[in-house]
Enzyme design. Sequence first.
Site, short mmCIF file in Angstrom:
data_model
loop_
_atom_site.label_atom_id
_atom_site.label_comp_id
_atom_site.label_asym_id
_atom_site.label_seq_id
_atom_site.Cartn_x
_atom_site.Cartn_y
_atom_site.Cartn_z
CB SER A 262 -6.52 46.70 42.70
OG SER A 262 -6.66 48.22 42.59
CE LYS B 165 -6.30 53.50 39.70
NZ LYS B 165 -5.02 52.42 39.01
CB ILE C 246 -3.10 54.38 35.37
CG1 ILE C 246 -3.44 52.69 34.37
CG2 ILE C 246 -4.08 55.16 35.64
CD1 ILE C 246 -4.10 53.30 33.02
N GLY C 247 -0.51 55.37 36.45
CA GLY C 247 -0.03 55.74 37.82
C GLY C 247 -1.39 56.42 38.86
CB CYS D 135 1.44 51.23 42.30
SG CYS D 135 1.64 52.30 40.61
CB ILE E 245 2.67 39.56 41.34
CG1 ILE E 245 2.01 38.35 40.84
CG2 ILE E 245 3.02 37.98 42.87
CD1 ILE E 245 2.72 38.37 39.69
CB THR F 283 2.03 45.20 36.57
OG1 THR F 283 1.86 46.39 38.05
CG2 THR F 283 0.25 45.22 36.40
N GLY G 30 -2.99 37.29 35.45
CA GLY G 30 -3.16 36.36 34.21
C GLY G 30 -3.96 35.04 34.26
N GLY H 247 -7.82 40.10 36.72
CA GLY H 247 -8.19 41.37 36.33
C GLY H 247 -7.53 41.52 34.91
C1 SIN Z 1 -1.57 52.13 37.75
O1 SIN Z 1 -2.50 53.10 38.53
O2 SIN Z 1 -0.84 53.14 37.59
C2 SIN Z 1 -1.25 50.46 38.69
C3 SIN Z 1 -1.50 50.36 39.71
C4 SIN Z 1 -1.12 49.23 39.88
O3 SIN Z 1 -1.05 48.17 39.27
O4 SIN Z 1 -0.77 49.12 41.58
#
Ligand code: SIN
Length: 319
Positions: free
Chosen positions: A21, A45, A71-72, A133, A196, A198, A255, A276
């Site tokens: 994603s 996403k 990114i958020g 996230c 997993i 991040t 990774g 990813g």
């Molecule tokens: C993000 O959009 O901040 C990343 C999404 C995630 O790591 O789950």
Amino acid sequence: MVDMSTTLAGTVLPNPVMTASGCAANGKELNRFFPVTDLGAFVTKTVMLDPRSGRPTPRMAETSSGMLNSIGLQGPGIDAFVEHDLAWLAERGARVLVSVAGNTAEEFGEVVQRLVASPAFSCVVGVEANISCPNVANRGLVFACDPVSSEQVVRIVRTRVPEGVPVVAKLTPDVTDIVAVAEAAVRAGADGLTMINTLLGIVIDTDLLRPQLAGVTGGLSGPAVRPVAVRAVWQVVAAMREGRLPTAPVIGVGGVRTGRDALELVAAGAAAVQVGTATFNDPSAPRRVLAELEAEVARHGVDRFADLVGIAHDRMVRP
Ligand code: SIN
């Protein structure tokens, strides 16, 4: 000929390789490099209820063996997503795992309700509840850091997704005991687990002597995290094999750049693998990893991918 099919909670996929994603938007860009239908499933996403612009920039930082993103959860919101992105994927004939998130358990439920109501839902082979996230200002919103919060979200998502469509919970390794969180998710009705997400990190700009990311923290991905992913998959699958939690399929992510990287996760117990960060410098990476993984299965002299899932547990050298 190698049989690369895999089964995720009753759903048969022609092969075990997926996007991760957030690393290939919602498919249109990736489809310029190879047909998204080549993948076992395309993972979208993460989509939330309302449109979001995400965190301030800069929100990407390279590290020596990976990258941080902050990114958020930028995105168009569920209504625009189903109308433009999911409809496009459905027209292509893609198998889609939709990643969803909410600010509360109820909001997860609302997102899923609108997703399920879409005519394009027919292409959805699963819903991935992104409860992990790291890019949220309030760490209390990383639901997967707490078994009780994980359970609440998964329960509501499971009740809104039709039976027969698997719900997969995506977990964070940033916890003391990932098995406890996995158990909470599975007992709440998760049909599978993705491991997993991040790892929370910070990069300091040593010229400006301040954090590189405007949001200060970000999620570390790339080759640096692969051993952590393999460890998380291993621990949870070992607990399942020992009967400490109900058995559920695991999707490994973290990774993966090559077929051999993917095989590590598979041997640790992953029935499918997501690619990813590698996609950012090689957009054809998911398709290439699939070809390489198929060659790896053949190299090990078996004719079914499924025979290698979790095999490292059986071959462990016991003292
Ligand atoms: C993000 O959009 O901040 C990343 C999404 C995630 O790591 O789950």
